[in-house]
Design a protein around this motif. Structure first.
Motif, PDB file in Angstrom:
ATOM      1  N   GLY A 200     -29.817  -1.445  -2.052  1.00  0.00           N
ATOM      2  CA  GLY A 200     -29.319  -2.506  -2.918  1.00  0.00           C
ATOM      3  C   GLY A 200     -28.282  -2.015  -3.910  1.00  0.00           C
ATOM      4  O   GLY A 200     -28.027  -2.648  -4.929  1.00  0.00           O
ATOM      5  N   ALA A 244     -30.284  -3.889   5.452  1.00  0.00           N
ATOM      6  CA  ALA A 244     -31.170  -4.615   4.540  1.00  0.00           C
ATOM      7  C   ALA A 244     -32.596  -4.623   5.059  1.00  0.00           C
ATOM      8  O   ALA A 244     -33.551  -4.527   4.285  1.00  0.00           O
ATOM      9  CB  ALA A 244     -30.661  -6.046   4.354  1.00  0.00           C
ATOM     10  N   TYR A 282     -25.630  -8.759   0.769  1.00  0.00           N
ATOM     11  CA  TYR A 282     -26.751  -8.021   1.369  1.00  0.00           C
ATOM     12  C   TYR A 282     -27.373  -7.049   0.363  1.00  0.00           C
ATOM     13  O   TYR A 282     -28.595  -6.857   0.355  1.00  0.00           O
ATOM     14  CB  TYR A 282     -26.306  -7.287   2.634  1.00  0.00           C
ATOM     15  N   CYS A 283     -26.554  -6.445  -0.499  1.00  0.00           N
ATOM     16  CA  CYS A 283     -27.088  -5.568  -1.551  1.00  0.00           C
ATOM     17  C   CYS A 283     -27.956  -6.373  -2.518  1.00  0.00           C
ATOM     18  O   CYS A 283     -29.022  -5.909  -2.934  1.00  0.00           O
ATOM     19  CB  CYS A 283     -25.949  -4.883  -2.314  1.00  0.00           C
ATOM     20  N   SER A 284     -27.515  -7.563  -2.867  1.00  0.00           N
ATOM     21  CA  SER A 284     -28.291  -8.430  -3.756  1.00  0.00           C
ATOM     22  C   SER A 284     -29.611  -8.819  -3.105  1.00  0.00           C
ATOM     23  O   SER A 284     -30.648  -8.893  -3.766  1.00  0.00           O
ATOM     24  CB  SER A 284     -27.497  -9.693  -4.101  1.00  0.00           C
ATOM     25  N   VAL A 286     -31.340  -7.062  -0.986  1.00  0.00           N
ATOM     26  CA  VAL A 286     -32.247  -5.912  -1.077  1.00  0.00           C
ATOM     27  C   VAL A 286     -32.756  -5.751  -2.506  1.00  0.00           C
ATOM     28  O   VAL A 286     -33.948  -5.516  -2.743  1.00  0.00           O
ATOM     29  CB  VAL A 286     -31.536  -4.623  -0.622  1.00  0.00           C
ATOM     30  N   LYS A 287     -31.856  -5.917  -3.462  1.00  0.00           N
ATOM     31  CA  LYS A 287     -32.209  -5.715  -4.871  1.00  0.00           C
ATOM     32  C   LYS A 287     -33.303  -6.673  -5.321  1.00  0.00           C
ATOM     33  O   LYS A 287     -34.211  -6.297  -6.081  1.00  0.00           O
ATOM     34  CB  LYS A 287     -30.964  -5.895  -5.747  1.00  0.00           C
ATOM     35  N   TYR A 288     -33.237  -7.915  -4.857  1.00  0.00           N
ATOM     36  CA  TYR A 288     -34.165  -8.929  -5.348  1.00  0.00           C
ATOM     37  C   TYR A 288     -35.340  -9.227  -4.407  1.00  0.00           C
ATOM     38  O   TYR A 288     -36.318  -9.840  -4.827  1.00  0.00           O
ATOM     39  CB  TYR A 288     -33.413 -10.224  -5.644  1.00  0.00           C
ATOM     40  N   SER A 290     -36.535  -6.743  -1.812  1.00  0.00           N
ATOM     41  CA  SER A 290     -37.030  -5.593  -1.068  1.00  0.00           C
ATOM     42  C   SER A 290     -38.503  -5.328  -1.352  1.00  0.00           C
ATOM     43  O   SER A 290     -38.960  -5.406  -2.488  1.00  0.00           O
ATOM     44  CB  SER A 290     -36.224  -4.339  -1.422  1.00  0.00           C
TER      45      SER A 290
END
Length: 400
Positions: A200, A244, A282-284, A286-288, A290
């Protein structure tokens, strides 16, 4: 790796690269794929079936086998399980377009008559052109997940004379236009991008993307494929989805975002910065969302909560779903997340309500009900506590 996951990969690569990809579970079906080629007799100088059977006896698992046929069509073959005779066959395809001089050379070398030559020209016009490095990278990503080991995996070129003598070796000149070193460097950079997305970490993912583009910007095939075009967006979507997934994101969220970009790739007016937007989204995700590294019970609890925000979520009914006591769930959840189950539920409900405010024109009362809160006053109180302003003020600030 489950069979449906293999078939999903097969379908995705087939659509994104417009190339035939087949999952096979019998030797006879492997041979049938080659025998159905209209120019089968030109592919081998000796007994066709005997050569293919010898070839299958030579191949090993965890290796990508490359075949460049006498008529310049190419295949990639991968043995997934030798004992159960499971293979992947990709092709036929071309590495580059075939010009008139090459066709004349083929006619001379293979002694092709005019009638067959006309048909061969038509055949070339239907062949997809796929660069070796792109296919190699996608196969590596797949094999890493399938065998659960780190790549890169070897690429072996087998020629007819090697098959007949029961010997094979790495062909160092698989593609005269793309060195193995360049492929490996490219693959390493893609891994850096995937690693960052799986954590993320958008700044690192963005830098990895920029590194790829700066190092390979002059390499037009990659630049075109990853930065624009339907095929490129589809390929990048698959890569980011896998990253992800490795980061512990639930398939529900992966499917929503992946579907969004699958539909967007069909648009005629795609933003040329879409690749960066995809990476950020996709990073967001994972961040929120995962669940990587969480206790298995907490993973199940979080998944249940996230999938049932509109339901009557209580510690008791969540614990009953997990077949554990409410007290044990409460203690374990606070230990893992640092907050109570109820606080987590309320946070997720407000997060979802914010998403609905941004994406829809639904009334606030309706949004509150959609996230499982029927009391508008209580919803407004929770919203203001988490966001710092009332739902009405928040929506007004959005310009809606």
């Amino acid at each position: 790796m489950k069979k449906n996951e293999v078939l999903f990969w097969v379908q995705t690569v087939s659509i994104s690269l417009d190339v035939s990809v087949s999952y096979i579970s019998e030797k006879s079906k492997f041979i049938k794929i080659y025998s159905e080629n209209p120019f089968y007799s030109l592919l081998f100088s000796k007994d066709h079936d005997d050569i293919l059977n010898r070839y299958l006896n030579l191949v090993q698992e965890k290796i990508i086998y490359y075949a460049n046929t006498p008529i310049k069509t190419c295949y990639l073959n991968i043995c997934l399980n030798k004992e159960s005779e499971e293979y992947l066959v990709i092709g036929p395809y071309l590495n580059e377009s075939i010009n008139e001089s090459q066709i004349n050379e083929l006619q001379s070398n293979l002694d092709i008559d005019e009638t067959i030559l006309i048909e061969l020209k038509k055949y070339y016009s239907t062949m997809p052109i796929v660069r070796m490095d792109r296919l190699w990278a996608l196969c590596n990503l797949f094999l890493e997940k399938y065998f659960d080991i780190r790549g890169p995996f070897s690429v072996v070129g087998i020629k007819e004379e090697q098959i007949m003598s029961n010997k094979y070796k790495l062909d160092e000149s698989l593609d005269k236009n793309v060195s193995i070193k360049m492929i490996e460097e490219r693959y390493q950079m893609e891994n850096e991008l995937m690693d960052a997305v799986s954590k993320g970490d958008f700044p690192s993912a963005f830098m990895a993307h920029e590194k790829i583009m700066s190092n390979l910007g002059s390499y037009h095939s990659f630049n075109d494929s990853i930065n624009s075009g339907i095929k490129g967006i589809t390929i990048l979507n698959v890569i980011l989805r896998k990253a992800a997934e490795a980061g512990g994101v639930h398939p529900l969220y992966l499917n929503d975002l992946s579907s969004k970009y699958s539909m967007l790739s069909l648009s005629k007016n795609m933003d040329n910065k879409i690749s960066v937007k995809m990476i950020k989204d996709y990073c967001s995700l994972v961040k929120y969302h995962s669940l990587e590294g969480a206790n298995p019970l907490i993973k199940r609890a979080v998944s249940y909560i996230n999938l049932n925000l509109d339901s009557d979520l209580t510690v008791t009914n969540i614990a009953n779903h997990l077949c554990i006591t409410p007290n044990y769930l409460s203690r374990l959840f606070r230990k893992e997340n640092g907050i109570s189950v109820i606080v987590y539920i309320n946070q997720k409900r407000i997060d979802e309500s914010i998403r609905l405010m941004k994406k829809t024109d639904m009334q606030i009362q309706t949004i509150a009900e959609k996230v499982g809160i029927n009391d508008l006053s209580y919803f407004s109180k929770l919203f203001k506590r988490q966001v710092g302003k009332s739902p009405t003020q928040y929506r007004r600030d959005l310009g809606k």
